[in-house]
Motif scaffolding. Structure first.
Motif, short mmCIF file in Angstrom:
data_model
loop_
_atom_site.label_atom_id
_atom_site.label_comp_id
_atom_site.label_asym_id
_atom_site.label_seq_id
_atom_site.Cartn_x
_atom_site.Cartn_y
_atom_site.Cartn_z
N GLY A 468 0.82 -1.21 0.00
CA GLY A 468 0.00 0.00 0.00
C GLY A 468 0.85 1.25 0.00
N TYR A 469 1.92 1.26 0.77
CA TYR A 469 2.82 2.42 0.88
C TYR A 469 3.46 2.74 -0.46
CZ TYR A 469 6.71 5.19 2.87
OH TYR A 469 7.62 6.18 3.18
N VAL A 470 4.12 1.75 -1.05
CA VAL A 470 4.88 1.99 -2.29
C VAL A 470 3.93 2.28 -3.46
CG1 VAL A 470 6.51 1.00 -3.93
CG2 VAL A 470 6.81 0.61 -1.48
N SER A 471 2.80 1.58 -3.54
CA SER A 471 1.87 1.80 -4.65
C SER A 471 1.28 3.20 -4.61
CB SER A 471 0.75 0.75 -4.61
OG SER A 471 1.24 -0.53 -4.90
N THR A 472 0.97 3.71 -3.42
CA THR A 472 0.42 5.06 -3.31
C THR A 472 1.45 6.08 -3.79
OG1 THR A 472 -0.83 4.33 -1.40
CG2 THR A 472 -0.75 6.69 -1.80
N TRP A 473 2.69 5.90 -3.35
CA TRP A 473 3.76 6.80 -3.82
C TRP A 473 3.90 6.73 -5.34
CZ3 TRP A 473 8.32 4.79 -6.12
CH2 TRP A 473 9.20 5.76 -6.58
N ALA A 474 3.99 5.52 -5.90
CA ALA A 474 4.21 5.37 -7.34
C ALA A 474 3.08 5.99 -8.15
CB ALA A 474 4.37 3.88 -7.68
N ASN A 475 1.84 5.75 -7.76
CA ASN A 475 0.69 6.26 -8.52
C ASN A 475 0.57 7.77 -8.42
OD1 ASN A 475 0.28 3.53 -8.81
ND2 ASN A 475 -1.83 3.53 -8.11
N MET A 476 0.60 8.28 -7.20
CA MET A 476 0.36 9.70 -7.01
C MET A 476 1.53 10.56 -7.48
SD MET A 476 -2.71 9.82 -6.02
CE MET A 476 -2.86 11.56 -5.61
N HIS A 477 2.75 10.06 -7.37
CA HIS A 477 3.88 10.83 -7.88
C HIS A 477 3.91 10.82 -9.40
CE1 HIS A 477 7.69 12.85 -7.94
NE2 HIS A 477 8.26 11.86 -8.61
N THR A 478 3.63 9.68 -10.00
CA THR A 478 3.63 9.60 -11.47
C THR A 478 2.55 10.49 -12.07
OG1 THR A 478 4.48 7.32 -11.43
CG2 THR A 478 3.36 8.05 -13.44
N LEU A 479 1.36 10.42 -11.55
CA LEU A 479 0.23 11.15 -12.14
C LEU A 479 0.18 12.61 -11.73
CD1 LEU A 479 -2.57 8.46 -11.71
CD2 LEU A 479 -1.33 9.02 -13.80
N TRP A 480 0.46 12.89 -10.45
CA TRP A 480 0.17 14.22 -9.92
C TRP A 480 1.35 14.88 -9.23
CZ3 TRP A 480 -3.85 15.31 -12.46
CH2 TRP A 480 -4.82 14.34 -12.71
N SER A 481 2.53 14.31 -9.40
CA SER A 481 3.75 14.91 -8.84
C SER A 481 3.68 15.06 -7.33
CB SER A 481 4.03 16.28 -9.50
OG SER A 481 5.33 16.73 -9.20
N PHE A 482 3.02 14.10 -6.67
CA PHE A 482 3.02 14.12 -5.22
C PHE A 482 4.43 13.79 -4.74
CE2 PHE A 482 -1.10 13.74 -2.71
CZ PHE A 482 -1.79 14.58 -3.58
N GLY A 483 4.87 14.51 -3.72
CA GLY A 483 6.18 14.20 -3.16
C GLY A 483 6.17 12.85 -2.48
N GLY A 484 7.36 12.32 -2.29
CA GLY A 484 7.47 11.04 -1.60
C GLY A 484 8.19 11.21 -0.30
N ALA A 485 8.43 10.11 0.38
CA ALA A 485 9.28 10.16 1.55
C ALA A 485 10.70 10.48 1.08
CB ALA A 485 9.23 8.82 2.27
N ASP A 486 11.61 10.72 2.03
CA ASP A 486 12.98 11.08 1.64
C ASP A 486 13.56 10.05 0.69
OD1 ASP A 486 12.80 13.27 3.25
OD2 ASP A 486 13.71 12.30 4.99
N ARG A 487 13.27 8.80 0.95
CA ARG A 487 13.76 7.71 0.10
C ARG A 487 12.83 6.53 0.27
NH1 ARG A 487 16.92 3.20 0.65
NH2 ARG A 487 17.08 3.52 2.88
N ILE A 488 12.54 5.84 -0.82
CA ILE A 488 11.68 4.66 -0.73
C ILE A 488 12.47 3.52 -0.12
CG2 ILE A 488 10.33 2.97 -2.01
CD1 ILE A 488 9.06 5.74 -1.78
N LYS A 489 11.98 3.01 0.97
CA LYS A 489 12.68 1.97 1.71
C LYS A 489 12.60 0.64 0.98
CE LYS A 489 10.96 4.15 5.96
NZ LYS A 489 9.95 5.02 5.31
N THR A 490 13.60 -0.21 1.21
CA THR A 490 13.51 -1.59 0.73
C THR A 490 12.53 -2.34 1.63
OG1 THR A 490 15.29 -2.39 2.15
CG2 THR A 490 15.93 -1.49 0.00
N LEU A 491 12.13 -3.51 1.19
CA LEU A 491 11.21 -4.33 1.99
C LEU A 491 11.85 -4.70 3.33
CD1 LEU A 491 8.53 -5.84 2.24
CD2 LEU A 491 9.55 -7.75 0.98
N GLU A 492 13.16 -5.00 3.30
CA GLU A 492 13.85 -5.34 4.54
C GLU A 492 13.85 -4.15 5.51
OE1 GLU A 492 15.90 -7.72 1.24
OE2 GLU A 492 14.88 -5.80 1.50
#
Length: 510
Positions: A468-492
């Motif tokens: 849910g976290y990564v998909s929201t970032w990917a969709n909203m940033h791609t479509l609407w230039s929503f900012g993300g967290a400082d860096r997308i974390k790995t699963l670990e």
């Protein structure tokens, strides 16, 4: 944009929806967009997430709109610990229920064998009494499940629903009104039904009676899935108002997903149709951005269903056919409401994207100005609303890959006008691939997580939230230039953030 107001819709889907929705909320908090949240509308499993966040942050005198990432993590960690170590079936509630339920067959057998052995009338009375007792036991079973879920998720008495009225973000819980087949919306500021009208979660009625709904009332009404739970009875007096001083004594409510499994109709068809006076009076803020978290899996064809015939002693016997058919009907209703409403929203998101690319401006529209009919799409601009689906069956690569192919929701886009979106899609895709995760496998594993409210595996919880976290970032940033967290974390790294060190990318490898 700084003045955006975000609406978040959390779908049904049991505990799977709860943690997928919490992952979406986690992204909004991490990226700083939570201060733009206007309302969270939820049904069923999504309502567990919404209620938990509202009640837990209230204890810190905070709301989701002003929570810091550390505060969000601090309140969700105990929830993860609870659902991964406790099972509702081992709750004391079930021990008490089992003891009561065991009395019914024992009493039936003793009465049948002793008191009414030779009496036809007596046997009839005993059988009818047994049928009534079974009905009561079935209702108590649902109540025991509901109580056990509340104990596992919240572990404390339910606060009054009205206590959250001053905390900025509306948590709107959606249920289905069995009296008219329409919606019921329950919030800390209001209760609302299209046919009954407005009411209050805490008020003195015209007869002088004090009515105070609790947060659990709202959650149980929103998640009362037929067959599993009994119909939830809301006090009709909560809906009394000046124009309708007399209401039904009890209002029968069931799972909101029967009417709207995505939980988005509060934004799309209800709040948009209210007058400005109504919105002002009840403190309703209509969003101009909508995120829909959908944790419901698509319905698949099954060759065999419970209730099919089974060969026994050269005959084909059907077991539980009526029960199985009703349960399958419920699944069909949930699937069809999701597919129908999802298609409408997809058109509106696409319209908004096209307008933004053509004018370099976001569409100045909330749902109040959205054109609902397909035939109006060709002539009416501005239209559409910014937003995106975040689907549990989709990978985070779906939207970036679609933009790079020159499509969105299966329709062509003008790639020359969408130049900036293409640049963002390229960057997002590169980041996702560098995480070295098999995203298709991750989505498939999450779809297989049961929706039943039972003890969950830590890996499943972390994977759902991460998805849910990564998909929201990917969709909203791609479509609407929503900012993300400082860096997308790995699963670990994401697992370690929640205190679970065993979740790695290898768990979702081929």
């Amino acid at each position: 944009m700084a003045d955006d107001r975000i609406g978040l819709a959390l779908s049904g889907g049991g505990f799977r929806a709860t943690f997928f929705g919490l992952g979406v909320l986690h992204y909004l908090v991490d990226s700083g967009h939570n201060d733009q949240l206007a309302a969270i509308s939820s049904v069923s499993g999504g309502s567990y997430a919404s209620a938990f966040i509202a009640s837990s942050l209230a204890e810190l005198d905070r709301s989701i709109a002003d929570a810091t990432p550390q505060e969000f993590t601090g309140v969700v960690e105990p929830l993860i610990a609870s659902v991964t170590t406790k099972g509702i079936w081992k709750s004391n509630r079930f021990g008490q229920f089992a003891a009561k339920a065991a009395i019914v067959p024992a009493a039936w057998y003793l009465l049948k064998k002793t008191l009414v052995r030779n009496s036809v009338v007596g046997r009839a009375v005993v059988h009818l009494g047994a049928a009534g007792a079974v009905s009561v036991v079935a209702q108590q079973r649902g109540q025991a499940i509901s109580s056990a879920i509340w104990d596992v998720l919240f572990g404390k008495p339910a606060p009054p629903l009205a206590d959250g009225a001053q905390r900025g973000v509306d948590h709107v819980f959606c249920a289905t009104n069995l009296h008219d087949g329409k919606f019921i919306y329950l919030s800390s500021r209001f209760v609302y039904s299209r046919t009954i009208g407005w009411g209050s979660p805490r008020r003195e009625t015209f007869s002088g009676e004090e009515v105070s709904l609790t947060l659990r009332d709202a959650v149980d009404a929103s998640s009362a899935l037929p067959i599993i739970f009994p119909t939830y009875l809301l006090p009709g007096s909560a809906f009394e108002n000046e124009t309708r001083p007399s209401t039904p004594r009890e209002i029968h409510a069931v799972d909101g997903g029967i009417y709207d499994n995505l939980g988005e109709q509060w934004f799309r068809t209800v709040s948009s149709r209210l007058s400005e006076d109504e919105k002002t009076h009840h403190g309703i803020v209509e969003p101009n951005v909508l995120i829909v978290a959908n944790a419901r899996a698509a319905m698949k064809h099954r060759k065999w269903l419970p209730g099919s015939t089974i060969p026994i002693a050269r005959k084909r016997i059907r077991f539980l056919s009526s029960f199985a058919s009703i349960w399958r009907v419920v699944q069909v209703l949930l699937h069809n409401t999701t597919a129908r409403d999802g298609a409408r929203l997809a058109r509106q998101f696409k319209d908004a994207f096209d307008y933004h690319q053509e004018t370099s401006e976001p569409p100045p529209a909330t749902f109040s100005k959205v054109y609902q009919q397909p035939e109006e799409r060709a002539t009416a601009l501005p239209k559409g609303i910014r937003g995106s689906f975040v689907g549990i069956g989709d990978t985070p690569l779906k939207v970036p890959d679609a933009i790079l192919r020159g499509t969105l929701n299966g329709e062509r886009i003008a790639t020359d006008a969408a130049e900036q979106a293409v640049v963002r899609a390229t960057s997002v895709r590169k980041t996702l691939l560098e995480l070295n995760i098999n995203w298709k496998n991750l989505a498939d594993l999450n779809l297989r997580v049961p929706t039943q409210p039972k003890r969950m595996k830590p890996d499943d919880v972390i994977r759902l939230m991460y998805h849910g976290y990564v998909s929201t970032w990917a969709n909203m940033h791609t479509l609407w230039s929503f900012g993300g967290a400082d860096r997308i974390k790995t699963l670990e790294e994401y697992g370690k953030e929640w205190g679970h060190h065993g979740v790695t990318a290898a768990h979702v490898a081929d």
